[in-house]
Write an enzyme that holds these catalytic residues in place. Structure first.
Site, PDB file in Angstrom:
ATOM      1  CB  SER A   1      -0.943  -0.019   1.202  1.00 48.42           C
ATOM      2  OG  SER A   1      -0.218   0.043   2.403  1.00 48.42           O
TER       3      SER A   1
ATOM      4  CG  ASP B   1      -5.607  -1.998   9.498  1.00 49.64           C
ATOM      5  OD1 ASP B   1      -4.480  -2.391   9.165  1.00 49.64           O
ATOM      6  OD2 ASP B   1      -5.826  -1.325  10.522  1.00 49.64           O
TER       7      ASP B   1
ATOM      8  CB  ALA C   1      -1.991   9.995  -1.812  1.00 46.71           C
TER       9      ALA C   1
HETATM   10  N1  LIG Z   1      -4.400  10.294   0.799  1.00 43.43           N
HETATM   11  C1  LIG Z   1      -4.950   9.229   0.229  1.00 43.43           C
HETATM   12  N2  LIG Z   1      -5.709   9.362  -0.890  1.00 43.43           N
HETATM   13  C2  LIG Z   1      -6.282   8.280  -1.483  1.00 43.43           C
HETATM   14  N3  LIG Z   1      -6.163   7.017  -1.037  1.00 43.43           N
HETATM   15  C3  LIG Z   1      -5.413   6.814   0.068  1.00 43.43           C
HETATM   16  C4  LIG Z   1      -4.756   7.896   0.751  1.00 43.43           C
HETATM   17  N4  LIG Z   1      -4.079   7.382   1.819  1.00 43.43           N
HETATM   18  C5  LIG Z   1      -4.313   6.045   1.799  1.00 43.43           C
HETATM   19  N5  LIG Z   1      -5.099   5.704   0.755  1.00 43.43           N
HETATM   20  C6  LIG Z   1      -5.600   4.360   0.407  1.00 43.43           C
HETATM   21  O1  LIG Z   1      -5.474   3.520   1.544  1.00 43.43           O
HETATM   22  C7  LIG Z   1      -4.554   2.440   1.273  1.00 43.43           C
HETATM   23  C8  LIG Z   1      -3.695   2.194   2.501  1.00 43.43           C
HETATM   24  O2  LIG Z   1      -2.979   3.364   2.842  1.00 43.43           O
HETATM   25  P1  LIG Z   1      -1.500   3.343   3.439  1.00 43.43           P
HETATM   26  O3  LIG Z   1      -1.298   4.674   4.084  1.00 43.43           O
HETATM   27  O4  LIG Z   1      -0.541   2.944   2.384  1.00 43.43           O
HETATM   28  O5  LIG Z   1      -1.579   2.125   4.486  1.00 43.43           O
HETATM   29  P2  LIG Z   1      -1.150   2.010   6.021  1.00 43.43           P
HETATM   30  O6  LIG Z   1      -2.345   2.548   6.769  1.00 43.43           O
HETATM   31  O7  LIG Z   1      -0.955   0.548   6.206  1.00 43.43           O
HETATM   32  O8  LIG Z   1       0.099   2.831   6.221  1.00 43.43           O
HETATM   33  C9  LIG Z   1      -3.763   2.875   0.028  1.00 43.43           C
HETATM   34  O9  LIG Z   1      -3.340   1.736  -0.697  1.00 43.43           O
HETATM   35  C10 LIG Z   1      -4.789   3.699  -0.711  1.00 43.43           C
HETATM   36  O10 LIG Z   1      -5.673   2.847  -1.432  1.00 43.43           O
HETATM   37  O1  LIG Z   2      -0.252  -2.813  16.186  1.00 40.44           O
HETATM   38  P1  LIG Z   2       0.279  -1.479  15.784  1.00 40.44           P
HETATM   39  O2  LIG Z   2       1.305  -1.524  14.710  1.00 40.44           O
HETATM   40  O3  LIG Z   2       0.722  -0.670  16.987  1.00 40.44           O
HETATM   41  O4  LIG Z   2      -0.925  -0.681  15.134  1.00 40.44           O
HETATM   42  C1  LIG Z   2      -2.154  -0.549  15.794  1.00 40.44           C
HETATM   43  C2  LIG Z   2      -2.910   0.630  15.284  1.00 40.44           C
HETATM   44  O5  LIG Z   2      -2.978   0.540  13.871  1.00 40.44           O
HETATM   45  C3  LIG Z   2      -4.337   0.555  13.438  1.00 40.44           C
HETATM   46  O6  LIG Z   2      -4.717  -0.798  13.263  1.00 40.44           O
HETATM   47  C4  LIG Z   2      -4.461   1.339  12.168  1.00 40.44           C
HETATM   48  O7  LIG Z   2      -3.608   0.759  11.185  1.00 40.44           O
HETATM   49  P2  LIG Z   2      -3.324   1.377   9.761  1.00 40.44           P
HETATM   50  O8  LIG Z   2      -3.550   2.860   9.853  1.00 40.44           O
HETATM   51  O9  LIG Z   2      -1.902   1.013   9.453  1.00 40.44           O
HETATM   52  O10 LIG Z   2      -4.270   0.712   8.804  1.00 40.44           O
HETATM   53  C5  LIG Z   2      -5.124   1.144  14.584  1.00 40.44           C
HETATM   54  O11 LIG Z   2      -6.449   0.699  14.640  1.00 40.44           O
HETATM   55  C6  LIG Z   2      -4.334   0.691  15.792  1.00 40.44           C
HETATM   56  O12 LIG Z   2      -4.461   1.601  16.841  1.00 40.44           O
END
Ligand SMILES: Nc1ncnc2c1ncn2[C@@H]1O[C@H](COP(=O)(O)OP(=O)(O)O)[C@@H](O)[C@H]1O
Ligand SMILES: O=P(O)(O)OC[C@H]1O[C@](O)(COP(=O)(O)O)[C@@H](O)[C@@H]1O
Length: 315
Positions: free
Chosen positions: A220, A252, A223
């Site tokens: 992922s 997630d 954006a």
């Molecule tokens: N600013 C954004 N604009 C559009 N889609 C987003 C944006 N941020 C995240 N996403 C969507 O959410 C998914 C997960 O975001 P990401 O930040 O890469 O994951 P994580 O929460 O695991 O760090 C991306 O693959 C994309 O589809």
């Molecule tokens: O287990 P970690 O890495 O501390 O992350 C837990 C946190 O990440 C989240 O699952 C959110 O995860 P993402 O933003 O990466 O999708 C929250 O619900 C939770 O508070």
């Protein structure tokens, strides 16, 4: 059926403020609580979209009761593993431009017996499941050896093993060759040990992991969407979100949409588009909210006709 294990679940407390200023008293304009932790969010997103799922969670302390109540209110089926410590409350601070700052607690210490009970509950839920996803950090006291117990047990039950984590636990989990991993950009760079400024670099890193024996690497990219790589295939998809509200849980929800598509038998590129739709839909919602089918219908994910290899990530 998709089973999730969240070894270190949380209650997520999201605070909406004007601007994050260190050392100041900041008044929140709004606040919300959600059941949290990576696997919990995957299960919540699946349940919100009518998919069959069970969330396995260690539960203890006041926050543990709150987590069970919050999960009950969302209709997510869950198997609680009682622990003596209190699960954590993670805080996220949301600013109007969509900037999200996350403050995650370490979580309670789990004893060996509690860890064993958590593994047993997951493997019992895994009977007949298509996928078992172990997501998020490990609480203190849990050895990274837990991943090999889980990987072996899940495979012995005919299910496919998924991991999403970070840091040293993710490295240990990757060594068990899961069927699918979902690193974000930063986590993939950690896994391969160097920076990945462009999509070309991300593709090379994901291919390295596929060559090492992981069937599907889904990266992922915030954006910039997401890239999915298998032995014979690579696909990129993206969806624009005009007003990002909270990115907590977006990864997630992306994983949930992807697994839902794969479990429904979609080709990987279509499953990726679904994952990006769910992830991007989550970004337009407050706190750790998960998207409903109506929320998902509002985003327009697009599969890139060709991989945009020169794309500089994070700009
Ligand atoms: N600013 C954004 N604009 C559009 N889609 C987003 C944006 N941020 C995240 N996403 C969507 O959410 C998914 C997960 O975001 P990401 O930040 O890469 O994951 P994580 O929460 O695991 O760090 C991306 O693959 C994309 O589809
Ligand atoms: O287990 P970690 O890495 O501390 O992350 C837990 C946190 O990440 C989240 O699952 C959110 O995860 P993402 O933003 O990466 O999708 C929250 O619900 C939770 O508070």
């Amino acid at each position: 059926m998709i089973v999730t294990l969240t070894p270190n679940p949380s209650v997520d407390h999201a605070l909406v403020i004007d601007e994050l200023e260190r050392g100041e008293v900041l008044r929140a304009a709004d606040a919300r609580l959600d059941a949290g932790g990576k696997g919990v969010n995957v299960s919540r997103a699946l349940a919100a979209n009518g998919a069959e799922t069970v969330a396995v969670v260690p539960v203890g302390g006041h926050q543990g009761h709150l987590l069970a109540d919050l999960l009950g209110a969302t209709g997510v089926s869950h198997r609680d593993v009682p622990i003596s410590g209190a699960i954590r409350m993670n805080v996220s601070v949301l600013e109007p431009d969509g900037t999200t700052t996350k403050l995650n607690e370490p979580g309670p210490v789990l004893s060996e017996a509690e860890t064993r009970a958590m593994v047993d509950a997951t493997l019992s839920a895994a009977e007949g499941a298509a996928w078992v996803a172990v997501c998020g950090s490990l609480p203190p006291g849990v050895s990274t050896d837990v991943y090999s117990d889980l990987a072996d047990g899940v495979r012995a039950r005919g299910a496919r093993f998924v991991v999403d984590s970070s840091g040293a636990p993710f490295l240990a989990a990757v060594a068990t060759k899961p069927n699918l991993i979902k690193p974000n950009h930063e986590e993939l760079a950690e896994l391969v040990g160097h920076d990945l400024p462009t999509l070309r670099d991300v593709l090379a890193a994901a291919r390295e992991l596929v060559t090492s024996g992981i069937e599907i690497v889904a990266v992922s990219l915030g954006a910039d969407g997401a890239l999915l790589v298998t032995e014979g295939d690579a696909a990129h998809a993206q969806a624009k979100v005009t007003t990002p509200v909270s990115t907590v849980g977006a990864g997630d929800c992306m994983l949930a949409g992807l697994l839902h598509g794969l479990a429904s038998g979609l080709p990987i590129s279509e499953a990726l588009v679904g994952g990006v739709a769910w992830g991007s839909a989550a970004v337009a919602l407050p706190g750790s909210s998960v998207p409903t089918p109506d929320d998902v219908r509002r985003v327009a994910p697009a599969l890139s006709p060709e991989l945009p290899l020169s794309l500089e990530l994070g700009h």
